[in-house]
Scaffold this motif. Structure first.
Motif, PDB file in Angstrom:
ATOM      1  N   ARG A   3       0.925  -1.008   0.124  1.00  0.00           N
ATOM      2  CA  ARG A   3      -0.022  -0.021   0.065  1.00  0.00           C
ATOM      3  C   ARG A   3       0.864   1.425   0.046  1.00  0.00           C
ATOM      4  O   ARG A   3       1.893   1.352   0.600  1.00  0.00           O
ATOM      5  N   LEU A   4       0.472   2.266  -0.801  1.00  0.00           N
ATOM      6  CA  LEU A   4       1.224   3.456  -0.829  1.00  0.00           C
ATOM      7  C   LEU A   4       0.225   4.482  -0.317  1.00  0.00           C
ATOM      8  O   LEU A   4      -0.812   4.610  -0.967  1.00  0.00           O
ATOM      9  N   VAL A   5       0.698   5.293   0.518  1.00  0.00           N
ATOM     10  CA  VAL A   5       0.065   6.541   1.053  1.00  0.00           C
ATOM     11  C   VAL A   5       0.701   7.774   0.742  1.00  0.00           C
ATOM     12  O   VAL A   5       1.861   7.935   1.442  1.00  0.00           O
ATOM     13  N   ALA A  23       4.834   7.088   1.445  1.00  0.00           N
ATOM     14  CA  ALA A  23       5.218   5.990   2.236  1.00  0.00           C
ATOM     15  C   ALA A  23       4.603   4.503   1.859  1.00  0.00           C
ATOM     16  O   ALA A  23       3.518   4.271   1.737  1.00  0.00           O
ATOM     17  N   ALA A  24       5.570   3.510   1.865  1.00  0.00           N
ATOM     18  CA  ALA A  24       5.105   2.143   1.485  1.00  0.00           C
ATOM     19  C   ALA A  24       5.027   1.491   2.560  1.00  0.00           C
ATOM     20  O   ALA A  24       5.677   1.464   3.872  1.00  0.00           O
ATOM     21  N   SER A  25       3.846   0.531   2.517  1.00  0.00           N
ATOM     22  CA  SER A  25       3.442  -0.237   3.675  1.00  0.00           C
ATOM     23  C   SER A  25       4.328  -1.348   4.166  1.00  0.00           C
ATOM     24  O   SER A  25       3.914  -2.054   5.090  1.00  0.00           O
ATOM     25  N   THR A  26       5.319  -1.641   3.341  1.00  0.00           N
ATOM     26  CA  THR A  26       6.103  -2.697   3.599  1.00  0.00           C
ATOM     27  C   THR A  26       7.632  -2.432   3.511  1.00  0.00           C
ATOM     28  O   THR A  26       7.996  -1.578   2.592  1.00  0.00           O
ATOM     29  N   LYS A  73      14.821   4.223   2.218  1.00  0.00           N
ATOM     30  CA  LYS A  73      14.267   3.007   1.739  1.00  0.00           C
ATOM     31  C   LYS A  73      12.800   2.780   1.462  1.00  0.00           C
ATOM     32  O   LYS A  73      12.468   2.035   0.380  1.00  0.00           O
ATOM     33  N   ASN A  74      11.960   3.051   2.349  1.00  0.00           N
ATOM     34  CA  ASN A  74      10.407   3.025   1.894  1.00  0.00           C
ATOM     35  C   ASN A  74       9.644   4.246   1.864  1.00  0.00           C
ATOM     36  O   ASN A  74       8.501   4.255   1.519  1.00  0.00           O
ATOM     37  N   THR A  75      10.066   5.455   1.734  1.00  0.00           N
ATOM     38  CA  THR A  75       9.394   6.615   1.496  1.00  0.00           C
ATOM     39  C   THR A  75      10.151   7.474   0.449  1.00  0.00           C
ATOM     40  O   THR A  75      11.218   7.825   0.357  1.00  0.00           O
ATOM     41  N   TYR A 102       2.163  -0.632  -8.362  1.00  0.00           N
ATOM     42  CA  TYR A 102       1.447  -0.139  -7.247  1.00  0.00           C
ATOM     43  C   TYR A 102       1.179   1.416  -7.479  1.00  0.00           C
ATOM     44  O   TYR A 102       2.135   1.976  -7.817  1.00  0.00           O
ATOM     45  N   TRP A 103       0.182   1.768  -6.998  1.00  0.00           N
ATOM     46  CA  TRP A 103      -0.392   3.182  -7.148  1.00  0.00           C
ATOM     47  C   TRP A 103      -0.946   3.769  -5.804  1.00  0.00           C
ATOM     48  O   TRP A 103      -1.700   2.732  -5.196  1.00  0.00           O
ATOM     49  N   GLY A 104      -0.595   5.053  -5.540  1.00  0.00           N
ATOM     50  CA  GLY A 104      -1.255   5.236  -4.501  1.00  0.00           C
ATOM     51  C   GLY A 104      -2.736   6.152  -4.827  1.00  0.00           C
ATOM     52  O   GLY A 104      -3.016   5.929  -5.894  1.00  0.00           O
ATOM     53  N   GLN A 105      -3.383   6.510  -3.909  1.00  0.00           N
ATOM     54  CA  GLN A 105      -4.643   7.157  -4.037  1.00  0.00           C
ATOM     55  C   GLN A 105      -4.533   8.354  -4.701  1.00  0.00           C
ATOM     56  O   GLN A 105      -5.667   9.046  -5.194  1.00  0.00           O
ATOM     57  N   GLY A 106      -3.548   9.339  -4.618  1.00  0.00           N
ATOM     58  CA  GLY A 106      -3.441  10.564  -5.354  1.00  0.00           C
ATOM     59  C   GLY A 106      -3.553  11.525  -4.116  1.00  0.00           C
ATOM     60  O   GLY A 106      -4.427  11.352  -3.073  1.00  0.00           O
ATOM     61  N   THR A 107      -2.825  12.784  -4.284  1.00  0.00           N
ATOM     62  CA  THR A 107      -2.915  13.792  -3.674  1.00  0.00           C
ATOM     63  C   THR A 107      -3.181  15.127  -4.366  1.00  0.00           C
ATOM     64  O   THR A 107      -2.431  15.213  -5.291  1.00  0.00           O
ATOM     65  N   GLN A 108      -4.067  15.937  -4.105  1.00  0.00           N
ATOM     66  CA  GLN A 108      -4.562  17.107  -4.892  1.00  0.00           C
ATOM     67  C   GLN A 108      -3.507  18.173  -4.591  1.00  0.00           C
ATOM     68  O   GLN A 108      -3.151  18.638  -3.593  1.00  0.00           O
ATOM     69  N   VAL A 109      -2.959  18.791  -5.561  1.00  0.00           N
ATOM     70  CA  VAL A 109      -2.097  20.053  -5.610  1.00  0.00           C
ATOM     71  C   VAL A 109      -2.811  21.179  -6.469  1.00  0.00           C
ATOM     72  O   VAL A 109      -2.910  20.789  -7.544  1.00  0.00           O
TER      73      VAL A 109
END
Length: 113
Positions: A3-5, A23-26, A73-75, A102-109
């Motif tokens: 999961r990518l956040v 941030a990757a969840s693993t 490493k993960n971010t 893998y894709w994150g949910q997106g963040t608005q800019v």
């Protein structure tokens, strides 16, 4: 499953700065590539910047000199300076690892005065 956040989006005035995080969840190991994409209203998703696990980077011409991609490493991070209204979009985090995408949910800019 990874999961990518993403975080860090928001509203900023032209010429301002924002820093996005993903941030990757693993724990990631081996060769992998992380990237930022963006999609503006009515336009196709476009690649903004990439960074490999070996810290090699590439940028779209439109953001060179203004955006900086980095990671541990993960971010992954995207430092965005001298923002322009044309940078307004939903920014997506991407990870390519072990043949999976893998894709994150997106963040608005939003860049607007």
């Amino acid at each position: 499953q990874v999961r990518l956040v993403e975080s860090g989006g928001g509203l900023v005035q032209p010429g301002g700065s924002l820093r996005l995080s993903c941030a990757a969840s693993t724990t990631l190991f081996g060769f992998n590539t992380m990237a930022w994409y963006r999609q503006a209203p009515g336009k196709e998703r476009e690649l903004v910047a990439t960074i490999t696990s070996g810290y090699n980077t590439n940028y779209a011409e439109s953001v060179k000199g203004r955006f900086t991609i980095s990671r541990d490493k993960n971010t992954m991070y995207l430092q965005m300076n001298s923002l322009e209204p044309e940078d307004t979009a939903v920014y997506y985090c991407n990870l390519y690892w072990s043949t999976y995408n893998y894709w994150g949910q997106g963040t608005q800019v939003t860049v607007s005065s």
